[in-house]
Design a protein around this motif. Structure first.
Motif, mmCIF file in Angstrom:
data_model
loop_
_atom_site.group_PDB
_atom_site.id
_atom_site.type_symbol
_atom_site.label_atom_id
_atom_site.label_comp_id
_atom_site.label_asym_id
_atom_site.label_seq_id
_atom_site.Cartn_x
_atom_site.Cartn_y
_atom_site.Cartn_z
ATOM 1 N N MET A 1 0.943 -1.198 -0.152
ATOM 2 C CA MET A 1 -0.108 -0.130 0.149
ATOM 3 C C MET A 1 0.985 1.412 0.038
ATOM 4 N N ARG A 2 1.859 1.355 0.690
ATOM 5 C CA ARG A 2 3.015 2.478 0.894
ATOM 6 C C ARG A 2 3.433 2.717 -0.678
ATOM 7 N N ALA A 3 3.878 1.390 -0.989
ATOM 8 C CA ALA A 3 4.585 1.710 -2.625
ATOM 9 C C ALA A 3 3.416 2.275 -3.449
ATOM 10 N N LEU A 4 2.442 1.613 -3.432
ATOM 11 C CA LEU A 4 1.181 2.085 -4.494
ATOM 12 C C LEU A 4 0.728 3.680 -4.192
ATOM 13 N N VAL B 1 -0.925 -2.535 -10.550
ATOM 14 C CA VAL B 1 0.000 -1.738 -11.217
ATOM 15 C C VAL B 1 0.296 -2.542 -12.728
ATOM 16 N N ALA B 2 0.857 -1.748 -13.661
ATOM 17 C CA ALA B 2 1.142 -2.620 -14.984
ATOM 18 C C ALA B 2 2.557 -1.649 -15.428
ATOM 19 N N TYR B 3 3.595 -2.382 -16.089
ATOM 20 C CA TYR B 3 4.742 -1.993 -16.318
ATOM 21 C C TYR B 3 5.168 -2.762 -17.509
ATOM 22 N N GLN B 4 6.006 -2.343 -18.297
ATOM 23 C CA GLN B 4 6.750 -3.193 -19.235
ATOM 24 C C GLN B 4 8.249 -3.385 -18.531
ATOM 25 N N SER B 5 8.604 -4.855 -18.587
ATOM 26 C CA SER B 5 9.818 -5.007 -18.022
ATOM 27 C C SER B 5 10.991 -4.476 -18.723
ATOM 28 N N ILE C 1 6.909 -4.312 -6.370
ATOM 29 C CA ILE C 1 6.210 -3.788 -7.567
ATOM 30 C C ILE C 1 5.607 -5.226 -8.284
ATOM 31 N N ASP C 2 6.301 -6.248 -8.374
ATOM 32 C CA ASP C 2 5.806 -7.409 -9.002
ATOM 33 C C ASP C 2 4.672 -8.087 -8.154
#
Length: 74
Positions: free
Chosen positions: A6-9, A53-57, A44-45
């Motif tokens: 939650m802190r990371a988000l 969340v979403a991201y491109q590795s 993040i994973d």
């Protein structure tokens, strides 16, 4: 969701708004008090696996909060 997740988000949301682009793993780590980028990557994973969340590795600054993640921030 764990407290660290939650802190990371929240950090991703705040830093993205503040700077106008997504934060790096190191920037997120500084925000949540974690010095190891690999530990931040693990968090993040976990957020990604949860659909928050979403991201491109291997592509910098592609991290974004999904609609599901936005709902968690409310």
């Amino acid at each position: 969701m764990t407290e660290r997740m939650m802190r990371a988000l929240r950090a991703i949301d705040r830093l993205t708004v503040e700077f106008g682009y997504p934060p790096t793993m190191r920037e997120i780590g500084r925000e949540i008090g974690v010095s190891s980028p690999s530990t931040v990557k693990d968090v993040i994973d976990q957020l990604s696996e949860a659909g928050l969340v979403a991201y491109q590795s291997r592509c910098p600054r592609t991290l974004r909060i999904t609609e599901k993640g936005r709902a968690e921030l409310v």
